[in-house]
Write a protein that holds these residues in place. Structure first.
Motif, mmCIF file in Angstrom:
data_model
loop_
_atom_site.group_PDB
_atom_site.id
_atom_site.type_symbol
_atom_site.label_atom_id
_atom_site.label_comp_id
_atom_site.label_asym_id
_atom_site.label_seq_id
_atom_site.Cartn_x
_atom_site.Cartn_y
_atom_site.Cartn_z
ATOM 1 N N PRO A 38 43.688 -8.202 8.529
ATOM 2 C CA PRO A 38 43.861 -9.110 9.390
ATOM 3 C C PRO A 38 43.861 -10.631 8.854
ATOM 4 C CG PRO A 38 42.476 -7.529 10.535
ATOM 5 C CD PRO A 38 42.610 -7.376 8.958
ATOM 6 N N ASP A 39 44.724 -11.425 9.462
ATOM 7 C CA ASP A 39 44.447 -12.799 9.058
ATOM 8 C C ASP A 39 45.248 -13.571 10.176
ATOM 9 O OD1 ASP A 39 47.235 -12.896 8.883
ATOM 10 O OD2 ASP A 39 47.520 -13.333 6.937
ATOM 11 N N ARG A 40 44.842 -14.874 10.334
ATOM 12 C CA ARG A 40 45.518 -15.739 11.233
ATOM 13 C C ARG A 40 44.681 -15.552 12.578
ATOM 14 N NH1 ARG A 40 51.749 -17.207 9.863
ATOM 15 N NH2 ARG A 40 51.549 -17.387 7.693
ATOM 16 N N ILE A 41 43.318 -15.096 12.477
ATOM 17 C CA ILE A 41 42.638 -14.630 13.681
ATOM 18 C C ILE A 41 42.442 -15.815 14.340
ATOM 19 C CG2 ILE A 41 40.569 -13.616 14.304
ATOM 20 C CD1 ILE A 41 40.346 -12.008 11.669
ATOM 21 N N ILE A 42 42.828 -15.955 15.611
ATOM 22 C CA ILE A 42 42.470 -17.095 16.534
ATOM 23 C C ILE A 42 41.750 -16.791 17.799
ATOM 24 C CG2 ILE A 42 44.981 -17.489 16.983
ATOM 25 C CD1 ILE A 42 44.467 -20.443 16.942
ATOM 26 N N LEU A 43 41.127 -17.643 18.368
ATOM 27 C CA LEU A 43 40.707 -17.377 19.912
ATOM 28 C C LEU A 43 41.297 -18.229 20.756
ATOM 29 C CD1 LEU A 43 36.912 -17.029 19.495
ATOM 30 C CD2 LEU A 43 38.376 -15.184 19.606
ATOM 31 N N THR A 44 41.925 -17.835 21.862
ATOM 32 C CA THR A 44 42.329 -18.695 22.929
ATOM 33 C C THR A 44 41.991 -17.970 24.062
ATOM 34 O OG1 THR A 44 44.415 -17.305 22.779
ATOM 35 C CG2 THR A 44 44.486 -19.265 21.644
ATOM 36 N N TRP A 45 42.347 -18.640 25.254
ATOM 37 C CA TRP A 45 42.020 -18.062 26.650
ATOM 38 C C TRP A 45 43.424 -17.726 27.263
ATOM 39 C CZ3 TRP A 45 38.479 -22.360 26.392
ATOM 40 C CH2 TRP A 45 37.083 -21.970 26.095
ATOM 41 N N SER A 46 43.670 -16.598 28.077
ATOM 42 C CA SER A 46 44.619 -16.475 29.173
ATOM 43 C C SER A 46 44.082 -16.017 30.315
ATOM 44 C CB SER A 46 45.237 -15.090 28.591
ATOM 45 O OG SER A 46 44.270 -13.957 28.496
ATOM 46 N N ALA A 47 42.629 -16.069 30.793
ATOM 47 C CA ALA A 47 41.955 -15.780 31.915
ATOM 48 C C ALA A 47 40.543 -16.685 31.790
ATOM 49 C CB ALA A 47 41.763 -14.570 32.159
ATOM 50 N N ASP A 48 39.732 -16.317 32.753
ATOM 51 C CA ASP A 48 38.592 -17.227 33.009
ATOM 52 C C ASP A 48 37.774 -17.192 31.705
ATOM 53 O OD1 ASP A 48 36.290 -17.928 33.930
ATOM 54 O OD2 ASP A 48 35.765 -16.684 35.650
ATOM 55 N N PRO A 49 37.651 -18.345 31.254
ATOM 56 C CA PRO A 49 36.712 -18.212 29.919
ATOM 57 C C PRO A 49 35.159 -17.874 30.219
ATOM 58 C CG PRO A 49 37.839 -20.598 30.542
ATOM 59 C CD PRO A 49 38.036 -19.337 31.630
#
Length: 431
Positions: A38-49
């Motif tokens: 795995p590479d380009r691992i990134i956290l985002t939110w799509s719902a309640d943080p």
């Protein structure tokens, strides 16, 4: 080279060495091809943080089984033997004319505990990433800070990387990172996205990103239709609470006592219909906002700092909404300078007034400041910066730092209720 004389050999070696240096200096020597790991691992939110966390990563096209494991961080090294919860990721493929097919995988961790440190990893069951940490958002109002970055755009690996890393070194406990558009220079260029992810590195896997698209994330397809880079939705897992057709490029997130809204300003300035649609959507989001603080990020400034730029239609439609609903802070990019001001009209800085407008740049591409506009209280050019914004109850503290870590600009906003415009204090005068 055995048939060359000494001077010819020296010349050939010099040319080879110069070519090598050129490739290294321009970043061409580095490969950003996908592999099994795995590479380009990134956290985002799509719902309640406070109760969820989304993670996205990339592999080559041979990896079709994608998993994510998570558990509460208890500092034990026996992570593989622990009772980690496992999620099966969604997988989509991405292929362009100038880059090979790769797979992007996305999982959303759910039913998490608020304000809790978790550790997670992603992989296929055999090839795993390292274990990353993140902290969920709070269930109730708590003090927190975040990072705001203007355009990255150019020389991402060599020059922008040091800015995001200095921001992390300055405030490693930041809860998220706002990117105000033009994250890359050439839309749908996989190498540039590789450089962007390389620059953020492990930071992207620990601190969630809140990105806005800019003009450089767009291109016109064969039918001349304005099209968002397909990397955008492949690599980011964002809320789909925006207007239809603009999902994951116009959206909002509630974190603690802040409502943070991302607009798609490229569509606003180039598509009159999108301008109307986003304005109506924004008014609804602002009208039904339970949070004390309201911040909006987008790419094109409604008050420009660079000569020859003016987004008049954008300003005429959206500024009345910013004023009516007491938006506190506008985080902008695009003009490759730094400036901020309230544009109070008949008001005076230091008193209750309109929103604070900020334009900033994190990457190395620079423009000249047009000193004619009267809205700017402070400005500079030819300077890479990052911003740390801290929210504590009725107080918002803002600090802009140069890439060196030197403080350049700082101010404070104070308000006792979400219905009020924020009182402004220029902290530069207290230095």
């Amino acid at each position: 080279m055995k048939n060359m004389n000494k001077s010819s050999k020296q010349l050939a070696l010099t040319i080879l060495f110069s070519t090598f240096l050129f490739l290294v200096q321009t970043g061409k020597a580095q490969s950003f091809k996908a592999g099994a790991f795995p590479d380009r691992i990134i956290l985002t939110w799509s719902a309640d943080p406070s109760t969820t966390q989304s993670v996205t990563w990339r592999t080559d096209s041979t990896v079709t089984k994608a998993l994510a494991q998570i558990l509460i961080e208890d500092s034990s090294p026996k992570l593989e033997k622990a009772d980690a919860k496992e999620y099966t990721a969604m997988t989509s493929s991405l292929k362009g004319k100038e880059y090979e097919q790769s797979n992007y995988h996305s999982a959303t961790f759910t039913d998490l505990q608020p304000d809790q440190v978790y550790t997670y990893r992603v992989g296929d069951g055999t090839n795993w990433s390292e274990w990353f940490q993140f902290r969920t958002g709070p269930a109730a109002t708590q003090p927190f800070s975040f990072i705001y970055l203007g355009d990255a755009q150019n020389d991402l690996r060599s020059k922008w990387s040091r800015v995001i890393r200095r921001a992390f070194a300055t405030h490693g406990d930041a809860r998220f990172i706002v990117h105000a558009g033009d994250l890359i220079n050439r839309s749908n260029n996989d190498n540039e996205w590789g450089e962007w992810h390389f620059g953020g590195g492990f930071i992207n896997g620990m601190i969630p990103s809140i990105p806005s698209s800019g003009n450089h994330e767009y291109f016109r397809d064969e039918q001349k239709k304005l099209t968002l880079d397909p990397h955008w939705r492949a690599q980011y897992t964002l809320p789909e609470n925006g207007p239809k057709g603009l999902e994951e490029s116009a959206y909002y997130i509630d974190y603690s006592n802040v409502r943070l809204i991302s607009l798609n300003s490229q569509m606003i300035v180039l598509d009159p219909n999108s301008l109307k649609i986003q304005a109506a959507w924004l008014e609804d989001v602002l009208k039904n906002n339970p949070k004390r603080w309201t911040m909006i990020t987008y790419h094109h400034p409604i008050y420009s700092t660079a000569k020859g730029r003016d987004n008049k239609e954008f300003r005429e439609v959206f500024k009345p909404l910013f004023d009516k609903y007491h938006v506190d802070l506008l985080m902008q990019g695009h003009d490759h300078t730094y400036s901020r001001g309230q544009n109070l009209g008949t008001g005076v800085s230091g008193k209750v007034g309109g929103p604070m407008y900020v334009v900033s740049v994190a990457g190395p591409k620079m423009y000249k400041v047009d000193v004619t506009p009267k809205w700017m209280d402070i400005f500079t050019e030819d300077t890479q910066l990052f911003q740390i914004i801290s929210v504590d109850g009725e107080n918002l503290n803002y600090t802009a730092y140069k890439a060196s870590g030197e403080v350049f600009d700082t101010f404070k906003l104070t308000k006792t209720s979400k219905e009020q415009a924020a009182a402004f204090t220029d902290l530069n005068k207290k230095k």
